[in-house]
Design a protein around this motif. Structure first.
Motif, PDB file in Angstrom:
ATOM      1  N   THR A 169      41.483  32.884  47.779  1.00  0.00           N
ATOM      2  CA  THR A 169      41.062  34.133  47.130  1.00  0.00           C
ATOM      3  C   THR A 169      41.698  34.318  45.746  1.00  0.00           C
ATOM      4  O   THR A 169      40.983  34.625  44.777  1.00  0.00           O
ATOM      5  CB  THR A 169      41.346  35.347  48.044  1.00  0.00           C
ATOM      6  OG1 THR A 169      40.637  35.155  49.274  1.00  0.00           O
ATOM      7  CG2 THR A 169      40.893  36.645  47.402  1.00  0.00           C
ATOM      8  N   PRO A 170      43.028  34.125  45.580  1.00  0.00           N
ATOM      9  CA  PRO A 170      43.592  34.262  44.227  1.00  0.00           C
ATOM     10  C   PRO A 170      43.032  33.225  43.245  1.00  0.00           C
ATOM     11  O   PRO A 170      42.878  33.523  42.058  1.00  0.00           O
ATOM     12  CB  PRO A 170      45.094  34.048  44.433  1.00  0.00           C
ATOM     13  CG  PRO A 170      45.339  34.258  45.878  1.00  0.00           C
ATOM     14  CD  PRO A 170      44.063  33.927  46.581  1.00  0.00           C
ATOM     15  N   VAL A 171      42.695  32.049  43.731  1.00  0.00           N
ATOM     16  CA  VAL A 171      42.111  31.022  42.862  1.00  0.00           C
ATOM     17  C   VAL A 171      40.726  31.469  42.398  1.00  0.00           C
ATOM     18  O   VAL A 171      40.365  31.288  41.230  1.00  0.00           O
ATOM     19  CB  VAL A 171      42.051  29.656  43.591  1.00  0.00           C
ATOM     20  CG1 VAL A 171      41.307  28.623  42.765  1.00  0.00           C
ATOM     21  CG2 VAL A 171      43.442  29.180  43.952  1.00  0.00           C
ATOM     22  N   ALA A 175      39.730  32.075  38.544  1.00  0.00           N
ATOM     23  CA  ALA A 175      38.578  31.404  37.941  1.00  0.00           C
ATOM     24  C   ALA A 175      37.600  32.422  37.359  1.00  0.00           C
ATOM     25  O   ALA A 175      37.081  32.233  36.258  1.00  0.00           O
ATOM     26  CB  ALA A 175      37.880  30.537  38.976  1.00  0.00           C
ATOM     27  N   ARG A 176      37.381  33.484  38.087  1.00  0.00           N
ATOM     28  CA  ARG A 176      36.473  34.520  37.581  1.00  0.00           C
ATOM     29  C   ARG A 176      37.029  35.191  36.331  1.00  0.00           C
ATOM     30  O   ARG A 176      36.281  35.521  35.417  1.00  0.00           O
ATOM     31  CB  ARG A 176      36.217  35.570  38.657  1.00  0.00           C
ATOM     32  CG  ARG A 176      35.256  35.099  39.716  1.00  0.00           C
ATOM     33  CD  ARG A 176      35.037  36.164  40.742  1.00  0.00           C
ATOM     34  NE  ARG A 176      33.933  35.816  41.621  1.00  0.00           N
ATOM     35  CZ  ARG A 176      33.604  36.511  42.686  1.00  0.00           C
ATOM     36  NH1 ARG A 176      34.293  37.603  42.996  1.00  0.00           N
ATOM     37  NH2 ARG A 176      32.605  36.145  43.434  1.00  0.00           N
ATOM     38  N   SER A 177      38.343  35.418  36.287  1.00  0.00           N
ATOM     39  CA  SER A 177      38.924  36.089  35.119  1.00  0.00           C
ATOM     40  C   SER A 177      38.796  35.233  33.867  1.00  0.00           C
ATOM     41  O   SER A 177      38.652  35.736  32.769  1.00  0.00           O
ATOM     42  CB  SER A 177      40.400  36.439  35.366  1.00  0.00           C
ATOM     43  OG  SER A 177      41.192  35.275  35.377  1.00  0.00           O
ATOM     44  N   ARG A 178      38.796  33.944  34.064  1.00  0.00           N
ATOM     45  CA  ARG A 178      38.628  33.049  32.903  1.00  0.00           C
ATOM     46  C   ARG A 178      37.173  32.952  32.476  1.00  0.00           C
ATOM     47  O   ARG A 178      36.892  32.692  31.314  1.00  0.00           O
ATOM     48  CB  ARG A 178      39.172  31.671  33.234  1.00  0.00           C
ATOM     49  CG  ARG A 178      40.676  31.737  33.406  1.00  0.00           C
ATOM     50  CD  ARG A 178      41.292  30.409  33.505  1.00  0.00           C
ATOM     51  NE  ARG A 178      42.730  30.615  33.637  1.00  0.00           N
ATOM     52  CZ  ARG A 178      43.599  29.673  33.514  1.00  0.00           C
ATOM     53  NH1 ARG A 178      43.203  28.453  33.270  1.00  0.00           N
ATOM     54  NH2 ARG A 178      44.880  29.936  33.643  1.00  0.00           N
ATOM     55  N   LEU A 179      36.274  33.159  33.439  1.00  0.00           N
ATOM     56  CA  LEU A 179      34.843  33.093  33.118  1.00  0.00           C
ATOM     57  C   LEU A 179      34.312  34.424  32.631  1.00  0.00           C
ATOM     58  O   LEU A 179      33.489  34.480  31.724  1.00  0.00           O
ATOM     59  CB  LEU A 179      34.045  32.651  34.343  1.00  0.00           C
ATOM     60  CG  LEU A 179      34.325  31.239  34.843  1.00  0.00           C
ATOM     61  CD1 LEU A 179      33.557  30.974  36.128  1.00  0.00           C
ATOM     62  CD2 LEU A 179      33.921  30.222  33.787  1.00  0.00           C
ATOM     63  N   SER A 180      34.764  35.510  33.265  1.00  0.00           N
ATOM     64  CA  SER A 180      34.228  36.813  32.934  1.00  0.00           C
ATOM     65  C   SER A 180      35.283  37.881  33.244  1.00  0.00           C
ATOM     66  O   SER A 180      35.588  38.108  34.406  1.00  0.00           O
ATOM     67  CB  SER A 180      32.968  37.083  33.760  1.00  0.00           C
ATOM     68  OG  SER A 180      32.585  38.415  33.642  1.00  0.00           O
ATOM     69  N   GLY A 185      38.632  41.494  38.847  1.00  0.00           N
ATOM     70  CA  GLY A 185      39.155  42.289  39.959  1.00  0.00           C
ATOM     71  C   GLY A 185      38.370  42.141  41.247  1.00  0.00           C
ATOM     72  O   GLY A 185      38.821  42.583  42.280  1.00  0.00           O
ATOM     73  N   ARG A 186      37.214  41.554  41.218  1.00  0.00           N
ATOM     74  CA  ARG A 186      36.351  41.457  42.415  1.00  0.00           C
ATOM     75  C   ARG A 186      36.797  40.416  43.369  1.00  0.00           C
ATOM     76  O   ARG A 186      37.297  39.465  43.343  1.00  0.00           O
ATOM     77  CB  ARG A 186      34.928  41.171  41.998  1.00  0.00           C
ATOM     78  CG  ARG A 186      34.325  42.366  41.294  1.00  0.00           C
ATOM     79  CD  ARG A 186      32.901  42.165  41.039  1.00  0.00           C
ATOM     80  NE  ARG A 186      32.273  42.109  42.360  1.00  0.00           N
ATOM     81  CZ  ARG A 186      30.988  42.050  42.579  1.00  0.00           C
ATOM     82  NH1 ARG A 186      30.183  42.018  41.578  1.00  0.00           N
ATOM     83  NH2 ARG A 186      30.471  42.012  43.756  1.00  0.00           N
TER      84      ARG A 186
END
Length: 186
Positions: A169-171, A175-180, A185-186
């Protein structure tokens, strides 16, 4: 019971023999496709849901490894070695029977897929049971090999999946924070 099933199988049409032999492996590929569909479906869902979809195949691999370790320790010979006529060619000596790896993988995939997408239960549970039964039908496993493999897969793959979710989950969030930044936070 094994002989009754194998004798019945031999009396069925040749097309059913072919279907039973190839169906188990083809079913495993269908489960791979369903894992991909679960990932696609969860790609914009909360991070934990995507983590379950991503960790599911690893959970199945974990259950498979447990079954391989059990095979090495138990070393039950295949039922088809005693000169029994079967649909499938008997695996080579040293390829042990208990538990059935195909059953572990089929049931494990079903269990992990249900974690990721509960609505699939009505499809994956009967399909995995049919795939497991086919191993007795073609003559390469005893019924207890298949039953034990099914229980191992159905219990351990979801368990291993859930154990991995905390790490995945943290990964997913990273990954999402780097993409968008909006999905971080989702």
């Amino acid at each position: 019971m094994y002989r009754d099933i194998v004798d019945f199988a031999l009396s069925t049409p040749a097309w059913l023999h072919s279907l039973a032999e190839t169906g188990t492996d083809a079913g495993l590929f269908l489960f791979v496709a369903l894992f991909a569909l679960c990932w696609w479906r969860a790609r914009s869902a909360p991070a934990r849901e995507l983590a379950i979809a991503v960790a599911g195949p690893a959970g199945v691999v974990g259950a498979y490894v447990v079954s391989e370790v059990l095979k090495v320790f138990i070393q039950e010979d295949r039922p088809c070695r005693g000169g029994v006529a079967t649909i499938a060619t008997c695996p080579p000596v040293g390829d042990w029977s208990f538990p059935s790896n195909h059953s572990v993988i089929a049931a494990g995939a079903a269990g992990a897929l249900i974690l990721a997408w509960r609505a699939l239960a009505w499809v994956v549970l009967p399909l995995s049971a049919l795939m497991a039964f086919s191993r007795v039908f073609v003559g390469v496993h005893y019924p207890h090999d298949v039953a034990a493999g099914y229980l191992i897969g159905l219990a351990l793959a979801p368990l291993f999946t859930l154990l991995l979710v905390g790490a995945v989950t943290p990964v997913v969030r990273l990954a999402r924070s780097r993409l968008s930044p909006q999905q971080a936070g989702r």
